[in-house]
Design a protein around this motif. Structure first.
Motif, PDB file in Angstrom:
ATOM      1  N   UNK A  36     -18.936  44.565  51.288  1.00 24.15           N
ATOM      2  CA  UNK A  36     -17.560  44.269  50.898  1.00 24.15           C
ATOM      3  C   UNK A  36     -16.919  43.323  51.912  1.00 24.15           C
ATOM      4  N   UNK A  37     -17.125  43.590  53.187  1.00 28.65           N
ATOM      5  CA  UNK A  37     -16.576  42.718  54.231  1.00 28.65           C
ATOM      6  C   UNK A  37     -17.262  41.355  54.230  1.00 28.65           C
ATOM      7  N   UNK A  38     -18.565  41.348  54.065  1.00 29.73           N
ATOM      8  CA  UNK A  38     -19.321  40.092  54.088  1.00 29.73           C
ATOM      9  C   UNK A  38     -18.876  39.167  52.948  1.00 29.73           C
ATOM     10  N   UNK A  39     -18.639  39.742  51.777  1.00 31.52           N
ATOM     11  CA  UNK A  39     -18.224  38.930  50.627  1.00 31.52           C
ATOM     12  C   UNK A  39     -16.783  38.440  50.759  1.00 31.52           C
ATOM     13  N   UNK A  40     -16.007  39.091  51.601  1.00 29.14           N
ATOM     14  CA  UNK A  40     -14.587  38.772  51.710  1.00 29.14           C
ATOM     15  C   UNK A  40     -14.214  38.168  53.063  1.00 29.14           C
ATOM     16  N   UNK A  41     -15.131  37.466  53.686  1.00 27.15           N
ATOM     17  CA  UNK A  41     -14.856  36.813  54.966  1.00 27.15           C
ATOM     18  C   UNK A  41     -13.706  35.812  54.903  1.00 27.15           C
ATOM     19  N   UNK A  42     -13.451  35.163  53.757  1.00 29.53           N
ATOM     20  CA  UNK A  42     -12.317  34.228  53.723  1.00 29.53           C
ATOM     21  C   UNK A  42     -10.965  34.862  54.054  1.00 29.53           C
ATOM     22  N   UNK A  43     -10.891  36.194  54.012  1.00 29.04           N
ATOM     23  CA  UNK A  43      -9.649  36.872  54.407  1.00 29.04           C
ATOM     24  C   UNK A  43      -9.284  36.489  55.839  1.00 29.04           C
ATOM     25  N   UNK A  44     -10.282  36.322  56.689  1.00 22.75           N
ATOM     26  CA  UNK A  44     -10.022  35.966  58.082  1.00 22.75           C
ATOM     27  C   UNK A  44      -9.435  34.563  58.222  1.00 22.75           C
ATOM     28  N   UNK A  45      -9.616  33.732  57.205  1.00 19.98           N
ATOM     29  CA  UNK A  45      -9.117  32.357  57.262  1.00 19.98           C
ATOM     30  C   UNK A  45      -7.919  32.132  56.345  1.00 19.98           C
ATOM     31  N   UNK A  46      -7.265  33.224  55.949  1.00 14.51           N
ATOM     32  CA  UNK A  46      -6.010  33.101  55.225  1.00 14.51           C
ATOM     33  C   UNK A  46      -6.077  33.341  53.733  1.00 14.51           C
ATOM     34  N   UNK A  47      -7.237  33.470  53.137  1.00 11.98           N
ATOM     35  CA  UNK A  47      -7.347  33.736  51.701  1.00 11.98           C
ATOM     36  C   UNK A  47      -7.208  35.242  51.504  1.00 11.98           C
ATOM     37  N   UNK A  48      -6.160  35.625  50.803  1.00 14.49           N
ATOM     38  CA  UNK A  48      -5.904  37.044  50.599  1.00 14.49           C
ATOM     39  C   UNK A  48      -6.346  37.426  49.190  1.00 14.49           C
ATOM     40  N   UNK A  49      -7.100  38.477  49.098  1.00 15.52           N
ATOM     41  CA  UNK A  49      -7.617  38.974  47.832  1.00 15.52           C
ATOM     42  C   UNK A  49      -9.003  39.539  48.039  1.00 15.52           C
ATOM     43  N   UNK A  50      -9.292  40.605  47.336  1.00 18.71           N
ATOM     44  CA  UNK A  50     -10.586  41.263  47.458  1.00 18.71           C
ATOM     45  C   UNK A  50     -11.495  40.771  46.337  1.00 18.71           C
ATOM     46  N   UNK A  51     -12.698  40.350  46.709  1.00 12.08           N
ATOM     47  CA  UNK A  51     -13.689  39.902  45.740  1.00 12.08           C
ATOM     48  C   UNK A  51     -14.800  40.943  45.674  1.00 12.08           C
ATOM     49  N   UNK A  52     -15.058  41.417  44.481  1.00 10.90           N
ATOM     50  CA  UNK A  52     -16.160  42.343  44.270  1.00 10.90           C
ATOM     51  C   UNK A  52     -17.194  41.674  43.385  1.00 10.90           C
ATOM     52  N   UNK A  53     -18.446  41.794  43.772  1.00 13.83           N
ATOM     53  CA  UNK A  53     -19.535  41.273  42.961  1.00 13.83           C
ATOM     54  C   UNK A  53     -20.569  42.370  42.791  1.00 13.83           C
ATOM     55  N   UNK A  54     -21.535  42.116  41.938  1.00 15.19           N
ATOM     56  CA  UNK A  54     -22.551  43.115  41.661  1.00 15.19           C
ATOM     57  C   UNK A  54     -23.305  43.572  42.886  1.00 15.19           C
ATOM     58  N   UNK A  55     -23.539  42.656  43.825  1.00 12.24           N
ATOM     59  CA  UNK A  55     -24.298  43.003  45.029  1.00 12.24           C
ATOM     60  C   UNK A  55     -23.570  44.061  45.853  1.00 12.24           C
ATOM     61  N   UNK A  56     -22.240  44.136  45.748  1.00 10.46           N
ATOM     62  CA  UNK A  56     -21.479  45.153  46.465  1.00 10.46           C
ATOM     63  C   UNK A  56     -21.854  46.561  46.003  1.00 10.46           C
ATOM     64  N   UNK A  57     -22.313  46.687  44.777  1.00 11.78           N
ATOM     65  CA  UNK A  57     -22.666  47.991  44.231  1.00 11.78           C
ATOM     66  C   UNK A  57     -24.171  48.195  44.108  1.00 11.78           C
ATOM     67  N   UNK A  58     -24.899  47.134  43.817  1.00 12.45           N
ATOM     68  CA  UNK A  58     -26.339  47.253  43.586  1.00 12.45           C
ATOM     69  C   UNK A  58     -27.082  47.613  44.864  1.00 12.45           C
ATOM     70  N   UNK A  59     -26.787  46.914  45.946  1.00 13.01           N
ATOM     71  CA  UNK A  59     -27.490  47.176  47.207  1.00 13.01           C
ATOM     72  C   UNK A  59     -27.273  48.612  47.681  1.00 13.01           C
ATOM     73  N   UNK A  60     -26.041  49.117  47.772  1.00 12.27           N
ATOM     74  CA  UNK A  60     -25.857  50.518  48.181  1.00 12.27           C
ATOM     75  C   UNK A  60     -26.502  51.507  47.201  1.00 12.27           C
ATOM     76  N   UNK A  61     -26.466  51.180  45.907  1.00  6.58           N
ATOM     77  CA  UNK A  61     -27.088  52.066  44.921  1.00  6.58           C
ATOM     78  C   UNK A  61     -28.584  52.189  45.180  1.00  6.58           C
ATOM     79  N   UNK A  62     -29.254  51.062  45.388  1.00  9.27           N
ATOM     80  CA  UNK A  62     -30.687  51.106  45.648  1.00  9.27           C
ATOM     81  C   UNK A  62     -30.996  51.813  46.966  1.00  9.27           C
ATOM     82  N   UNK A  63     -30.165  51.621  47.963  1.00  3.66           N
ATOM     83  CA  UNK A  63     -30.368  52.325  49.224  1.00  3.66           C
ATOM     84  C   UNK A  63     -30.169  53.830  49.052  1.00  3.66           C
TER      85      UNK A  63
END
Length: 157
Positions: A109-136
């Motif tokens: 979640x943090x890796x996908x939303x790094x632009x927050x550190x540069x002023x872009x506000x908003x949370x981006x969710x993609x499939x990898x945010x759920x698929x990787x933890x699910x498989x783990x």
């Protein structure tokens, strides 16, 4: 366990440890770059706007990165100890694998939303945010079943 299998697992474990060390080095350089604008990062974080959001995000990203790397280290070390003790699936890896699933969600979640550190506000969710933890998580439960089976097998012999 066969000698060739043990050797292959050891080699893979040492490669994993080297990759974890490289990951630590690159992440330290990245975090230093975020703070200073050097080290390969094109721009440093501007802390004047949305300061609270950026600080919380930066701490979450830093802590989740440190946790995921340390959990990977712990899992590999437990595997190496298990090989030494002739245990294929050490029971000591079950909890770290479950924690790895949780921490990987936060990290992704943090890796996908790094632009927050540069002023872009908003949370981006993609499939990898759920698929990787699910498989783990799935792998952790399968590992638990295997570890329990090995332990039960050792007790019945």
């Amino acid at each position: 366990m066969k000698d060739k299998t043990q050797k292959n697992i050891r080699v893979c474990s040492f490669i994993a440890l080297v990759l974890c060390v490289l990951w630590v080095v690159f992440e330290v350089l990245y975090f230093v770059g975020l703070l200073t604008g050097k080290g390969g990062v094109s721009e440093k974080v501007e802390w004047s706007e949305n300061n609270t959001i950026k600080v919380v995000f930066f701490i979450l990203y830093f802590v989740s990165t440190a946790l995921i790397i340390s959990l990977c280290f712990k899992i590999v070390i437990n595997v190496l100890k298990g090989i030494r003790e002739q245990v294929v699936f050490p029971q000591s890896n079950v909890k770290p694998l479950l924690w790895l699933a949780l921490v990987s969600f936060i990290y992704m979640l943090c890796w996908m939303n790094q632009p927050i550190l540069h002023g872009v506000i908003g949370i981006h969710l993609q499939g990898v945010n759920f698929i990787m933890p699910f498989f783990l998580l799935f792998f952790a439960f399968m590992y638990k079943v295997a570890a329990d089976a090995v332990e039960e097998n050792n007790l019945t012999v």
